[in-house]
Design an enzyme around this catalytic site. Structure first.
Site, PDB file in Angstrom:
ATOM      1  N   GLU A  81       7.889  -6.803  27.868  1.00 50.18           N
ATOM      2  CA  GLU A  81       8.643  -8.049  27.688  1.00 50.18           C
ATOM      3  C   GLU A  81       9.980  -7.695  27.045  1.00 50.18           C
ATOM      4  O   GLU A  81      10.093  -7.535  25.847  1.00 50.18           O
ATOM      5  CB  GLU A  81       7.848  -9.020  26.819  1.00 50.18           C
ATOM      6  CG  GLU A  81       8.448 -10.414  26.776  1.00 50.18           C
ATOM      7  CD  GLU A  81       7.649 -11.357  25.894  1.00 50.18           C
ATOM      8  OE1 GLU A  81       7.965 -12.558  25.897  1.00 50.18           O
ATOM      9  OE2 GLU A  81       6.729 -10.893  25.182  1.00 50.18           O
ATOM     10  N   ALA A  94      11.488 -14.199  19.201  1.00 54.23           N
ATOM     11  CA  ALA A  94      11.111 -13.206  18.200  1.00 54.23           C
ATOM     12  C   ALA A  94      11.610 -11.807  18.527  1.00 54.23           C
ATOM     13  O   ALA A  94      11.354 -10.867  17.774  1.00 54.23           O
ATOM     14  CB  ALA A  94       9.592 -13.186  18.039  1.00 54.23           C
ATOM     15  N   HIS A  95      12.324 -11.656  19.638  1.00 55.13           N
ATOM     16  CA  HIS A  95      12.826 -10.335  20.020  1.00 55.13           C
ATOM     17  C   HIS A  95      14.096 -10.011  19.239  1.00 55.13           C
ATOM     18  O   HIS A  95      14.977 -10.872  19.104  1.00 55.13           O
ATOM     19  CB  HIS A  95      13.110 -10.293  21.524  1.00 55.13           C
ATOM     20  CG  HIS A  95      11.874 -10.396  22.361  1.00 55.13           C
ATOM     21  ND1 HIS A  95      11.373  -9.349  23.105  1.00 55.13           N
ATOM     22  CD2 HIS A  95      11.018 -11.428  22.555  1.00 55.13           C
ATOM     23  CE1 HIS A  95      10.275  -9.734  23.721  1.00 55.13           C
ATOM     24  NE2 HIS A  95      10.040 -10.993  23.403  1.00 55.13           N
ATOM     25  N   HIS A 149      12.475 -15.774  28.353  1.00 56.52           N
ATOM     26  CA  HIS A 149      13.547 -15.651  27.366  1.00 56.52           C
ATOM     27  C   HIS A 149      14.888 -15.745  28.086  1.00 56.52           C
ATOM     28  O   HIS A 149      15.748 -14.870  27.970  1.00 56.52           O
ATOM     29  CB  HIS A 149      13.411 -14.343  26.595  1.00 56.52           C
ATOM     30  CG  HIS A 149      12.214 -14.309  25.704  1.00 56.52           C
ATOM     31  ND1 HIS A 149      12.245 -14.733  24.403  1.00 56.52           N
ATOM     32  CD2 HIS A 149      10.932 -13.918  25.943  1.00 56.52           C
ATOM     33  CE1 HIS A 149      11.036 -14.595  23.862  1.00 56.52           C
ATOM     34  NE2 HIS A 149      10.219 -14.116  24.784  1.00 56.52           N
ATOM     35  N   ASN A 173       8.565 -22.236  26.135  1.00 61.53           N
ATOM     36  CA  ASN A 173       8.837 -21.497  24.907  1.00 61.53           C
ATOM     37  C   ASN A 173      10.005 -20.556  25.132  1.00 61.53           C
ATOM     38  O   ASN A 173      10.537 -20.455  26.231  1.00 61.53           O
ATOM     39  CB  ASN A 173       7.585 -20.742  24.455  1.00 61.53           C
ATOM     40  CG  ASN A 173       6.442 -21.690  24.149  1.00 61.53           C
ATOM     41  OD1 ASN A 173       5.436 -21.709  24.830  1.00 61.53           O
ATOM     42  ND2 ASN A 173       6.640 -22.527  23.143  1.00 61.53           N
ATOM     43  N   ALA A 174      10.407 -19.853  24.066  1.00 64.55           N
ATOM     44  CA  ALA A 174      11.567 -18.969  24.139  1.00 64.55           C
ATOM     45  C   ALA A 174      12.797 -19.729  24.619  1.00 64.55           C
ATOM     46  O   ALA A 174      13.546 -19.267  25.485  1.00 64.55           O
ATOM     47  CB  ALA A 174      11.284 -17.776  25.048  1.00 64.55           C
ATOM     48  N   ASP A 203      -2.126 -23.224  23.056  1.00 64.96           N
ATOM     49  CA  ASP A 203      -2.673 -23.335  21.701  1.00 64.96           C
ATOM     50  C   ASP A 203      -2.362 -24.676  21.051  1.00 64.96           C
ATOM     51  O   ASP A 203      -2.822 -24.961  19.942  1.00 64.96           O
ATOM     52  CB  ASP A 203      -2.175 -22.192  20.810  1.00 64.96           C
ATOM     53  CG  ASP A 203      -0.659 -22.195  20.615  1.00 64.96           C
ATOM     54  OD1 ASP A 203       0.038 -22.986  21.296  1.00 64.96           O
ATOM     55  OD2 ASP A 203      -0.168 -21.397  19.792  1.00 64.96           O
ATOM     56  N   HIS A 206       2.676 -24.010  20.653  1.00 64.00           N
ATOM     57  CA  HIS A 206       3.808 -23.585  21.478  1.00 64.00           C
ATOM     58  C   HIS A 206       4.247 -24.690  22.429  1.00 64.00           C
ATOM     59  O   HIS A 206       5.444 -24.876  22.657  1.00 64.00           O
ATOM     60  CB  HIS A 206       3.442 -22.325  22.264  1.00 64.00           C
ATOM     61  CG  HIS A 206       3.469 -21.080  21.450  1.00 64.00           C
ATOM     62  ND1 HIS A 206       2.462 -20.750  20.587  1.00 64.00           N
ATOM     63  CD2 HIS A 206       4.398 -20.093  21.353  1.00 64.00           C
ATOM     64  CE1 HIS A 206       2.754 -19.601  19.993  1.00 64.00           C
ATOM     65  NE2 HIS A 206       3.931 -19.189  20.435  1.00 64.00           N
ATOM     66  N   ASP A 229      -0.502 -14.727  24.345  1.00 66.67           N
ATOM     67  CA  ASP A 229       0.634 -14.165  23.598  1.00 66.67           C
ATOM     68  C   ASP A 229       0.154 -13.760  22.200  1.00 66.67           C
ATOM     69  O   ASP A 229       0.885 -13.871  21.209  1.00 66.67           O
ATOM     70  CB  ASP A 229       1.787 -15.162  23.512  1.00 66.67           C
ATOM     71  CG  ASP A 229       3.121 -14.512  23.129  1.00 66.67           C
ATOM     72  OD1 ASP A 229       3.235 -13.278  23.263  1.00 66.67           O
ATOM     73  OD2 ASP A 229       4.028 -15.235  22.687  1.00 66.67           O
TER      74      ASP A 229
END
Length: 306
Positions: A81, A94-95, A149, A173-174, A203, A206, A229
């Site tokens: 990823e 989070a990257h 992303h 997300n992202a 979940d 997210h 994830d």
């Protein structure tokens, strides 16, 4: 329910797959916990870092698979990823943005070569300069290419699909909390739901379940892929954990937050719990859950292997 297939697992049960301290013994322990939780196959996921660290981590997991039959039984491939993602705040998630770079065939192939045939999925941003050439080359190598992303336009997504893009990673997300009310990456991704397999993190954190229900009503059931994830917190509960050198705080409700609580950093929820939530919150049938958590991702594994 068991036999789950999860194509995005960053860590599990105290083990971080992106740690330079990962050993075959730790990976085997995580595999044993995943199997105990009903997972039959999964992709360890290596996230963005400097290129040498990413290649070293890919190679380390591959070596463990080659030498340990117990690990090889569960590790069906590796998901890379990054690092060809959007640098924009919100989209990068989070990257670490300092390690995000423009897409390049040379680095893409070095990452693939580090896996010696084990890299089966790579997530990138289609708007990244050079992405079309990377997508074409990876598709030639039978590597699944996913958008993620990203803030790709409709035209950029369309061009990427023509080049060989076949998936979207954790849609919803992202991306920033505030986006254009109509023209945003979630809506653009859904616009291609008949041409892409789309993964979701189920979940409830997210993507709220009311929104997930809307998304699932648009995506053909045979194209839905549920991923955890998961990070090292999965299966353990609240506390402070590590993901590729960064600190992640897991709340009592199992929300996994990066430092500063501006965005999530992976997930602490297991696949059997997601299956329960899909049934409880969305009234999904056993057949739907089986398709989303086993059959559809299993088809991706078969395509990447063959």
């Amino acid at each position: 329910m068991s036999g789950f297939v999860d194509v995005q697992v960053n860590g599990y049960a105290g083990v971080d797959f992106n740690s330079d301290d990962l050993t075959p013994e730790l990976l085997r322990s995580a595999c044993q916990r995943l199997r105990a939780d009903g997972v039959a196959s999964f992709f360890p996921t290596i996230i963005t870092d400097d290129a040498s660290s990413m290649m070293r981590r890919i190679s380390r997991i591959t070596s463990a698979v080659e030498k340990d039959a117990q690990i090889a039984e569960l590790v069906a491939g590796i998901h890379v990823e990054g690092p060809f993602l959007s640098r924009e705040k919100g989209f990068v998630g989070a990257h670490p943005p300092q390690h995000v770079m423009d897409a390049g065939v040379d680095l893409a192939m070095r990452l693939v070569d580090a896996g010696r045939g084990m890299v089966r999925l790579l997530t990138l941003a289609p708007e990244s300069p050079g992405s079309s050439a990377v997508i074409r080359r990876l598709a030639e190598e039978k590597v699944i290419v996913a958008a993620g992303h990203t803030d790709a336009s409709l035209d950029q997504l369309d061009q990427a699909i023509d080049a060989g893009l076949t998936m979207f990673t954790h849609l919803g997300n992202a991306c920033p909390a505030l986006v254009h009310r109509h023209d945003n990456i979630v809506q653009r991704g859904l616009a291609f739901a008949d041409r892409l397999d789309i993964s979701f993190i189920a979940d409830g954190h997210h993507v709220p379940f009311f929104a997930l229900a809307n998304y699932l009503s648009r995506v053909p059931s045979e194209r839905v892929v549920i991923v955890t994830d998961a990070i090292s917190a999965a299966g353990l509960g609240p506390g402070t954990y590590r993901l590729a050198g960064q600190e992640v705080e897991v709340d009592p409700d199992l929300s996994a937050w990066a430092k500063g609580r501006e965005h999530f950093a992976g997930c602490a929820t297991t696949m059997p719990r997601m299956a329960e939530l899909l049934k409880q919150k969305l009234h999904a049938s056993d057949d739907q859950i089986d398709a989303w958590t086993r059959r559809n991702p299993g088809r991706l594994l078969a395509a990447a292997a063959g």
